[in-house]
Design a protein around this motif. Sequence first.
Motif, PDB file in Angstrom:
ATOM      1  N   LEU A  61      63.031  68.448  98.716  1.00  0.00           N
ATOM      2  CA  LEU A  61      61.858  68.957  99.416  1.00  0.00           C
ATOM      3  C   LEU A  61      62.225  69.712 100.692  1.00  0.00           C
ATOM      4  O   LEU A  61      61.554  70.673 101.067  1.00  0.00           O
ATOM      5  CB  LEU A  61      60.904  67.814  99.737  1.00  0.00           C
ATOM      6  N   GLY A  62      63.305  69.287 101.346  1.00  0.00           N
ATOM      7  CA  GLY A  62      63.739  69.989 102.548  1.00  0.00           C
ATOM      8  C   GLY A  62      64.133  71.420 102.250  1.00  0.00           C
ATOM      9  O   GLY A  62      63.888  72.326 103.057  1.00  0.00           O
ATOM     10  N   SER A  65      61.007  73.474 101.340  1.00  0.00           N
ATOM     11  CA  SER A  65      60.194  73.660 102.547  1.00  0.00           C
ATOM     12  C   SER A  65      60.605  74.916 103.314  1.00  0.00           C
ATOM     13  O   SER A  65      59.790  75.526 104.011  1.00  0.00           O
ATOM     14  CB  SER A  65      60.328  72.453 103.471  1.00  0.00           C
ATOM     15  N   LEU A  68      58.447  78.010 102.570  1.00  0.00           N
ATOM     16  CA  LEU A  68      57.019  78.082 102.902  1.00  0.00           C
ATOM     17  C   LEU A  68      56.662  79.459 103.438  1.00  0.00           C
ATOM     18  O   LEU A  68      57.386  80.033 104.258  1.00  0.00           O
ATOM     19  CB  LEU A  68      56.656  77.018 103.934  1.00  0.00           C
ATOM     20  N   PHE A  88      52.263  74.695 101.121  1.00  0.00           N
ATOM     21  CA  PHE A  88      52.338  73.286 101.506  1.00  0.00           C
ATOM     22  C   PHE A  88      53.323  72.568 100.583  1.00  0.00           C
ATOM     23  O   PHE A  88      53.330  72.792  99.377  1.00  0.00           O
ATOM     24  CB  PHE A  88      50.957  72.620 101.393  1.00  0.00           C
ATOM     25  N   VAL A  89      54.139  71.691 101.157  1.00  0.00           N
ATOM     26  CA  VAL A  89      55.047  70.854 100.363  1.00  0.00           C
ATOM     27  C   VAL A  89      54.677  69.399 100.630  1.00  0.00           C
ATOM     28  O   VAL A  89      54.726  68.943 101.769  1.00  0.00           O
ATOM     29  CB  VAL A  89      56.522  71.109 100.730  1.00  0.00           C
ATOM     30  N   VAL A  94      54.331  70.933  95.240  1.00  0.00           N
ATOM     31  CA  VAL A  94      54.344  72.145  96.054  1.00  0.00           C
ATOM     32  C   VAL A  94      53.037  72.866  95.749  1.00  0.00           C
ATOM     33  O   VAL A  94      52.688  73.070  94.589  1.00  0.00           O
ATOM     34  CB  VAL A  94      55.548  73.048  95.711  1.00  0.00           C
ATOM     35  N   THR A 111      57.190  68.750  91.684  1.00  0.00           N
ATOM     36  CA  THR A 111      58.573  69.108  92.023  1.00  0.00           C
ATOM     37  C   THR A 111      59.570  68.635  90.967  1.00  0.00           C
ATOM     38  O   THR A 111      60.664  69.180  90.866  1.00  0.00           O
ATOM     39  CB  THR A 111      58.973  68.539  93.392  1.00  0.00           C
TER      40      THR A 111
END
Length: 120
Positions: A61-62, A65, A68, A88-89, A94, A111
Amino acid sequence: MVDSLLASIQSLIQSITSFLNELISTVDNVTDEVVNTLLQFFTALVQRIINLINPPFAVYLGAISLCLFQNTFIWLRNGVSFWFYPIFVGPRTVVGFRWTGSVWTFSIIDTRQIVSFTCF
């Protein structure tokens, strides 16, 4: 659908267990090594089936992100790929807009279904 597949897998595990028990009781001189080898094989097979139904990992997720509010190209497990504009995550999703070829549509992506992505 996932629940019915998991129920089928559970039934498969029970069938395999019954098969192995019957094998042990009917065949003379079945060694523990043979039984353990068969159990390892069937356990690995069932785990692969479960992983196909419910993948155990997701994209970091990092990393996603960082994409974005940027045009991002995404490849999914099912072979589909498309342009996406993430806004938005969340913990497992996502959210953003997906390009259909003619318009941007609101979309939410799990994800765990994303194989790869690149943002521009």
